[in-house]
Motif scaffolding. Structure first.
Motif, PDB file in Angstrom:
ATOM      1  N   GLY A 186      -3.816   5.680  -5.767  1.00 33.98           N
ATOM      2  CA  GLY A 186      -2.507   5.042  -5.780  1.00 33.98           C
ATOM      3  C   GLY A 186      -1.485   5.792  -6.605  1.00 33.98           C
ATOM      4  N   TYR A 187      -0.608   5.027  -7.247  1.00 33.26           N
ATOM      5  CA  TYR A 187       0.530   5.574  -7.990  1.00 33.26           C
ATOM      6  C   TYR A 187       0.050   6.245  -9.277  1.00 33.26           C
ATOM      7  CZ  TYR A 187       5.212   5.579 -10.115  1.00 33.26           C
ATOM      8  OH  TYR A 187       6.414   5.936 -10.687  1.00 33.26           O
TER       9      TYR A 187
ATOM     10  N   SER B 283      -3.938   8.817  -2.091  1.00 34.96           N
ATOM     11  CA  SER B 283      -4.294   7.712  -1.198  1.00 34.96           C
ATOM     12  C   SER B 283      -5.796   7.622  -0.962  1.00 34.96           C
ATOM     13  CB  SER B 283      -3.580   7.855   0.147  1.00 34.96           C
ATOM     14  OG  SER B 283      -3.945   9.069   0.783  1.00 34.96           O
TER      15      SER B 283
ATOM     16  N   TYR C 224       1.887   3.365  -2.083  1.00 33.19           N
ATOM     17  CA  TYR C 224       1.511   4.513  -2.918  1.00 33.19           C
ATOM     18  C   TYR C 224       0.069   4.962  -2.671  1.00 33.19           C
ATOM     19  CZ  TYR C 224       5.812   3.791  -5.576  1.00 33.19           C
ATOM     20  OH  TYR C 224       7.124   3.665  -5.941  1.00 33.19           O
TER      21      TYR C 224
ATOM     22  N   SER D 184     -11.704   0.529   1.979  1.00 30.93           N
ATOM     23  CA  SER D 184     -11.280   1.815   1.437  1.00 30.93           C
ATOM     24  C   SER D 184     -12.281   2.897   1.834  1.00 30.93           C
ATOM     25  CB  SER D 184     -11.175   1.744  -0.095  1.00 30.93           C
ATOM     26  OG  SER D 184     -12.464   1.655  -0.686  1.00 30.93           O
TER      27      SER D 184
ATOM     28  N   GLY E 117       0.797  -1.225   0.000  1.00 33.44           N
ATOM     29  CA  GLY E 117       0.000   0.000   0.000  1.00 33.44           C
ATOM     30  C   GLY E 117       0.823   1.266   0.000  1.00 33.44           C
TER      31      GLY E 117
ATOM     32  N   ASN F 122       0.581  -0.651  -8.976  1.00 33.59           N
ATOM     33  CA  ASN F 122       0.442   0.110  -7.740  1.00 33.59           C
ATOM     34  C   ASN F 122      -0.701   1.124  -7.828  1.00 33.59           C
ATOM     35  OD1 ASN F 122       2.848  -0.818  -6.110  1.00 33.59           O
ATOM     36  ND2 ASN F 122       3.887  -0.134  -7.977  1.00 33.59           N
ATOM     37  N   THR F 123      -1.644   0.871  -8.721  1.00 31.93           N
ATOM     38  CA  THR F 123      -2.768   1.774  -8.950  1.00 31.93           C
ATOM     39  C   THR F 123      -4.065   0.995  -8.860  1.00 31.93           C
ATOM     40  OG1 THR F 123      -1.381   3.054 -10.465  1.00 31.93           O
ATOM     41  CG2 THR F 123      -3.739   3.486 -10.509  1.00 31.93           C
TER      42      THR F 123
ATOM     43  N   THR G  59      -0.560   5.275   3.403  1.00 28.21           N
ATOM     44  CA  THR G  59       0.398   4.666   2.473  1.00 28.21           C
ATOM     45  C   THR G  59       1.115   3.538   3.200  1.00 28.21           C
ATOM     46  OG1 THR G  59       2.018   6.374   3.051  1.00 28.21           O
ATOM     47  CG2 THR G  59       0.705   6.722   1.061  1.00 28.21           C
TER      48      THR G  59
ATOM     49  N   GLN H 237      -2.497   2.891  -2.797  1.00 27.56           N
ATOM     50  CA  GLN H 237      -3.385   2.146  -3.688  1.00 27.56           C
ATOM     51  C   GLN H 237      -4.498   1.388  -2.958  1.00 27.56           C
ATOM     52  OE1 GLN H 237      -0.062   1.674  -3.171  1.00 27.56           O
ATOM     53  NE2 GLN H 237       0.621  -0.290  -3.983  1.00 27.56           N
TER      54      GLN H 237
ATOM     55  N   SER I 228       0.434  11.056  -7.046  1.00 28.79           N
ATOM     56  CA  SER I 228      -0.186   9.873  -6.460  1.00 28.79           C
ATOM     57  C   SER I 228      -1.206  10.308  -5.416  1.00 28.79           C
ATOM     58  CB  SER I 228       0.875   8.976  -5.825  1.00 28.79           C
ATOM     59  OG  SER I 228       1.798   8.530  -6.808  1.00 28.79           O
TER      60      SER I 228
END
Length: 624
Positions: free
Chosen positions: A364-365, A380, A316, A333, A314, A349-350, A324, A318, A378
């Motif tokens: 994410g990323y 969160s 990034y 989420s 996590g 990472n997305t 993070t 994502q 990026s």
């Protein structure tokens, strides 16, 4: 004898007075307490503060003010002169007068706490030894006021709710906290009695006047649970017994997982590699209906209420929880208000989800444009993605660093990394920061899409398959032995009579399922991921049939491994198994033929399959 004349007087008697005061703390909380004031000869001798029950010392926390009823406040002191008589054979052998004090809540008229007995000096505590009567000339017993007289039946009638909160320390197929109960006022958790299905339980404060009903032993899945609570007020007054409606515990884990597990990839609460299926650690009231595994260590799921969960890497943001950090167990989420999820897509990472209204949200990323929001920062938490013409989206899918979306009119949009034309379908080779329409020949309407690592697969209304992007392992399935990148969608040749209903893509492989459930794959075969029973040749350049006992209803690709679900409810795996992906207890790397997964618990009814890079997932049904 001469001297100075003097006078003598009796020493002054000590007098006492009890006052009810109010202590207003800095946060506004008001607490009543007693202050006993002693005088001698009109001079203050001492003071002593106690709680309203007159027993425990009290420490002032704020501003002290008079709060007796004489000043319009809440509490007052009432006292009686009573007699403690030692009676034998109807004769009074000894008698002592004493004071009995009561603290009265003027708002309710109820007694607060227990009465306090003191000697007639008002200071020294007194303990009765005989029968208490009204005065020392009578032997009729005194009945003290009932402090619980104001508690009427139904005063503590509660409301009940099933408890859907995950508990990391409990099994995913059993639980110890099945119900929540809310009372109209606080109750004593130590004095209240609770049972669940007749077995001992207790109350644990959640917040306010809401409590968890906690059992001493875990409850099995598919069990109807009903709690009975006999609440006791904080003043020590019991009030009836209340029984909840029956709630049935969910039968199974939210999903089962196995394979490689650094950073919690499997979501089982550990980092232990698993060679056979284990339940995820989300509590049995969380049921996943869809999972999508990411390319580099995290995965997403949708539960049966439309919420998105994430676990694994996590760093990034994502997992879209505002942080993070990694998560060893599925973490909920931060969903946009009023929005429910209908689809998910996990890149490297997305993260992305598709709402029930056809909108797309990402987190994410974003350094390569993967968030599709026009920038490279990026995030969160979830951000909405805007599509040309306000297109309504029906499906999303993710590769390593690019994402695709399919509109309800059959148009395809891509964004993110575009080094192989995989995001744009062009030779521009420039990262795409916002969704851009991918061009197909005029009249082509796409019905399904799948993003692989750096390539894509699509199927049109005629059941024909299109591919574009990187082709280093023949993952485009065009039958050409070269490995040239295709920057624009191109139709590939299918076996005679074969059409596609759905398509799938992994790191180095792709596949289709026909309308009648036949599975065809192509791409890498280094570890047997073509499912042909051999690793020769090392690639399958064209769609090749995989033989399974029943029709295929769904499948997913990991890195060089595959997992499929048949119409008979059976799960098969093949390809690379060095991290336990085959679910057969081994770490054999090469597995060129489909293997039946037999290690799922009895009674498990798989409903879908998914894969991350080196792990697999199975969602299960909810029927007991």
């Amino acid at each position: 004898m001469s001297g100075t004349s003097g006078s003598w007087s009796q020493p002054a008697q000590t007098e006492a007075q009890i006052i009810v005061l109010c202590d207003t703390a800095p946060d506004g909380t008001v607490t009543g307490f007693l202050r006993q004031v002693s005088y001698r000869g009109g001079l203050l001798v001492s003071t002593a503060d106690t709680g309203l029950d007159g027993s425990s010392p009290y420490t002032v926390a704020g501003v002290v003010s008079l709060c007796g009823t004489g000043s319009g406040g809440r509490y007052s002191v009432e006292q009686q002169v009573l007699c403690d008589q030692d009676i034998a054979d109807g004769e009074v052998m000894a008698s002592v007068s004493f004071l009995r004090r009561y603290i009265i809540d003027s708002r309710t008229g109820a007694q607060v706490g227990l009465p306090q007995d003191v000697q007639l000096n008002g200071i020294t505590p007194y303990e009765t030894t005989g029968s208490v009567v009204a005065d020392c000339s009578s032997i009729s017993a005194i009945v003290p006021p009932d402090p619980c007289s104001s508690i009427t039946p139904g005063t503590l009638a509660p409301t009940w709710a099933a408890n859907h909160t995950p508990f990391p320390d409990s099994s995913t197929v059993s639980r110890t906290v099945p119900l929540l109960v809310t009372f109209p006022q606080p109750v004593s958790v130590s004095a209240s009695v609770a049972t669940v299905n007749g077995q001992p339980a207790s109350l644990v404060l959640v917040s306010g006047t809401t409590y968890s009903v906690v059992t001493t032993a875990k409850i099995s899945p598919c069990t109807a649970v009903s709690a009975t609570v006999q609440p006791v007020t904080t003043g020590g007054c019991p009030e009836g017994a209340y029984t909840s409606p029956a709630e049935t515990t969910h039968p199974l884990s939210p999903a089962y997982a196995w394979g490689w597990n650094p950073s919690g990839r499997l979501g089982d609460g550990t980092t232990t590699q698993r060679q056979t299926p284990v339940p995820q650690a989300s509590g049995d009231d969380t049921h996943f209906v869809t999972i999508d595994g990411g390319a580099q260590g995290f995965s997403l799921a949708i539960d049966d209420t439309g919420r998105v969960w994430g676990w694994g890497v996590g760093g990034y943001g994502q997992l879209a929880g505002g942080q993070t950090v990694d998560a060893l167990s599925p973490a909920l989420s931060l969903m946009p208000s009023g929005v429910g999820a209908a689809g998910i897509a996990a890149a490297a990472n997305t993260a992305a989800f598709l709402s029930t209204e056809g909108r797309v949200y990402t987190a994410g990323y974003g350094a390569l444009g993967q968030l599709g929001t026009g920038g490279t920062a990026s995030r969160s938490t979830w951000s909405a993605v805007t599509f040309p013409g306000a297109a309504t989206i029906s499906k999303i899918t993710a590769g390593v660093d690019h994402l695709l979306a399919l509109s309800d009119t059959g148009d395809v949009y891509g964004w993110g990394y575009d080094g192989y034309g995989n995001a744009s379908g062009t030779t521009a080779l420039t990262n795409v920061l916002s969704p851009a329409r991918v061009a197909f020949p005029a009249g082509t309407v796409i019905t399904d899409i799948a993003a692989g690592s750096y390539f894509n697969v699509a199927v049109d209304t005629d059941g024909q398959v299109w591919t574009w992007g990187l082709d280093n392992y023949q993952q485009l399935g065009d039958g050409d032995p070269d490995t040239a990148t295709s920057f624009a969608p191109a139709q590939i040749t299918l076996p005679a009579g074969v059409t596609a209903a759905t398509v799938y893509a992994g790191y180095y492989n792709a596949s289709l399922i026909t309308p009648d459930g036949q599975l065809y794959v192509w791409g890498s075969n280094v570890w047997g991921s073509a499912g042909q029973g051999t690793t020769t040749p090392v690639t399958a350049a064209s769609p090749t049939l995989v033989t399974l006992p029943d029709s295929t209803v769904g499948m997913a690709w990991g890195t060089d491994s595959a997992i499929a679900l048949t119409s008979a409810g059976e799960v098969y795996t093949w390809g690379y198994g060095g991290s336990g992906q085959m679910a057969n207890g081994s770490v054999d790397a090469v597995n060129p033929a489909p293997l039946l997964v037999t290690a799922l618990p009895d009674g498990v009814a798989p409903t879908s399959v998914a894969a991350c890079d080196y792990g697999n997932f199975v969602t299960v049904g909810t029927q007991c």
